[in-house]
Design a protein around this motif. Structure first.
Motif, PDB file in Angstrom:
ATOM      1  N   MET A   1       0.851  -1.192   0.000  1.00 37.22           N
ATOM      2  CA  MET A   1       0.000   0.000   0.000  1.00 37.22           C
ATOM      3  C   MET A   1       0.880   1.233   0.000  1.00 37.22           C
ATOM      4  N   GLU A  54       5.864   3.136   2.072  1.00 40.21           N
ATOM      5  CA  GLU A  54       5.048   1.986   1.686  1.00 40.21           C
ATOM      6  C   GLU A  54       5.046   0.936   2.791  1.00 40.21           C
ATOM      7  N   ASN A 100       0.653  -9.201  -1.448  1.00 41.86           N
ATOM      8  CA  ASN A 100      -0.101  -7.985  -1.715  1.00 41.86           C
ATOM      9  C   ASN A 100      -1.578  -8.300  -1.531  1.00 41.86           C
ATOM     10  N   LEU A 101      -2.183  -7.696  -0.503  1.00 42.14           N
ATOM     11  CA  LEU A 101      -3.587  -7.982  -0.211  1.00 42.14           C
ATOM     12  C   LEU A 101      -4.517  -7.538  -1.340  1.00 42.14           C
ATOM     13  N   GLU A 102      -4.061  -6.605  -2.167  1.00 38.81           N
ATOM     14  CA  GLU A 102      -4.898  -6.133  -3.273  1.00 38.81           C
ATOM     15  C   GLU A 102      -5.170  -7.256  -4.273  1.00 38.81           C
ATOM     16  N   ASN A 103      -4.296  -8.254  -4.284  1.00 36.37           N
ATOM     17  CA  ASN A 103      -4.478  -9.386  -5.195  1.00 36.37           C
ATOM     18  C   ASN A 103      -5.611 -10.311  -4.748  1.00 36.37           C
ATOM     19  N   TYR A 104      -6.118 -10.086  -3.530  1.00 31.36           N
ATOM     20  CA  TYR A 104      -7.162 -10.967  -3.003  1.00 31.36           C
ATOM     21  C   TYR A 104      -8.545 -10.324  -3.078  1.00 31.36           C
ATOM     22  N   ARG A 106     -11.977  -7.733  -3.320  1.00 25.83           N
ATOM     23  CA  ARG A 106     -12.796  -6.922  -2.427  1.00 25.83           C
ATOM     24  C   ARG A 106     -12.921  -7.524  -1.029  1.00 25.83           C
ATOM     25  N   ALA A 109     -10.073  -6.271   0.933  1.00 21.85           N
ATOM     26  CA  ALA A 109     -10.199  -4.839   1.194  1.00 21.85           C
ATOM     27  C   ALA A 109     -11.203  -4.573   2.311  1.00 21.85           C
ATOM     28  N   SER A 113     -10.366  -3.088   6.076  1.00 21.42           N
ATOM     29  CA  SER A 113     -11.043  -1.894   6.577  1.00 21.42           C
ATOM     30  C   SER A 113     -11.623  -2.135   7.968  1.00 21.42           C
TER      31      SER A 113
END
Length: 364
Positions: A1, A54, A100-104, A106, A109, A113
């Motif tokens: 991030m 980062e 990278n959590l973005e690869n997993y 919504r 995400a 949150s």
């Protein structure tokens, strides 16, 4: 991030928290999210690059011997395979894979949150708990925000919500929304429903002492000391003072010119009558003073009991209305007080016993 450091700084500034504390909770949030989304049994680490700002999430895999029975390619990797990646690795080292959590998607995400919200909220609660636990016994000023059906008074102190139950409010005292009140922090603990529960009181003797300290500079400075206090809230109180300086009149200082200081405290306590008493290290003298306004003939201390000789016309003053004066004197001194009227059979027995004792030692 990207620029996570900026986000941490923003949260810290907005919530009045330390950057390092927020950073640790953010790291925990990423690790907990990884466990939920990627795998519970894996070992994770989070690092924040100060230069790039980062955040990097890593999975640890332990390097083990080539014939190790634990080899599973998930938690453990053989030394042979590990050295194909990094020749410097040895058994016992960790091989780190960046994730990278973005690869997993919504799901990750949303989970992240929630984790961040939870851990930052927990950090705020922890800091509030630490702050107000340290303030137990301290005087605070707050504004009434609501009054419950059970007459619990909810008070906002600064930006923190506190409460005062009916039993911790002086009898017949009524508050309405918007009232500014003074109270003492009685206790701080976690409640499953309310979260941090900060309880206030206006009935504790310590509240009376805190008001006196706030209104009498000599008490705050230490030249006048409050030895002890006793209260029946809203009715009557007794406070024992002593001076650390021969030039300071402890009682006169606490009472103030024309009673202005003690009367201000009495007004805050809904008209509670306050007796200011000079403390004595001699228990007999202290008990005699504590029974004021009654005049005492003598006091005999028997273990934790004080036998008090008194004229008949002074007895009602010593007892007080509904026994309030003698009860407070007992609470203040720590002695059970027994009153004996001058001229009574108990008095004569005591006098006769004293004469026999003197005769035994050859005294007149």
């Amino acid at each position: 991030m990207e620029k996570i450091a900026d986000i941490i700084e923003s949260i810290a500034n907005e919530k009045g928290l330390e950057y390092a504390d927020v950073a640790e909770r953010i790291k925990t949030a990423f690790i907990q999210t990884a466990k939920k989304v990627i795998g519970e049994g894996l070992e994770y680490d989070v690092q924040i690059d100060k230069a790039s700002k980062e955040l990097r999430l890593y999975e640890h895999i332990l390097v083990v011997a080539d014939d190790d029975e634990r080899l599973d390619e998930t938690h453990f990797i053989s030394l042979k395979k590990a050295r194909q990646i990094d020749k410097s690795l040895e058994i016992g080292d960790s091989l780190n894979y960046e994730l990278n959590l973005e690869n997993y998607g919504r799901t990750a995400a949303a989970a992240l949150s929630k984790e961040i919200e939870y851990h930052i909220g927990k950090l705020i609660d922890d800091k509030v708990y630490e702050k107000y636990t340290a303030l137990i016994g301290s005087l605070v000023i707050g504004v009434v925000t609501s009054v419950g059906n059970d007459e619990t008074t909810f008070v906002e102190v600064g930006e923190t919500k506190t409460l005062m139950s009916r039993k911790n409010r002086i009898k017949d005292e009524k508050f309405k929304v918007g009232d500014t009140i003074k109270a003492l922090i009685r206790s701080v603990h976690f409640d499953k429903r309310l979260g941090i529960k900060i309880e206030l009181t206006r009935t504790s003797p310590k509240f009376l002492e805190a008001l006196l300290k706030a209104g009498v500079p000599e008490i705050k400075e230490g030249s006048v000391i409050i030895q002890n206090s006793a209260r029946i809230p809203g009715k009557k109180a007794k406070v024992a003072f002593f001076s650390t300086s021969p030039n300071v009149d402890a009682v006169g200082t606490a009472v103030g010119v024309k009673g202005v200081r003690i009367n201000a405290v009495s007004k805050e306590l809904n008209g509670e009558n306050i007796d200011a008493i000079e403390y004595s290290a001699d228990p007999a003298i202290f008990v005699a003073r504590a029974l004021s306004p009654a005049r005492i003939i003598s006091v005999k201390i028997e273990d934790k009991k004080a036998v008090v000789m008194i004229d008949a016309e002074q007895k009602s003053k010593a007892i007080g209305q509904a026994g309030i004066n003698i009860r407070l004197a007992s609470m203040l001194t720590g002695y059970e007080i027994e009153l004996i009227e001058s001229g009574s059979s108990e008095h004569k027995d005591n006098e006769e016993g004293l004469k026999n004792l003197k005769a035994l030692f050859g005294e007149e």
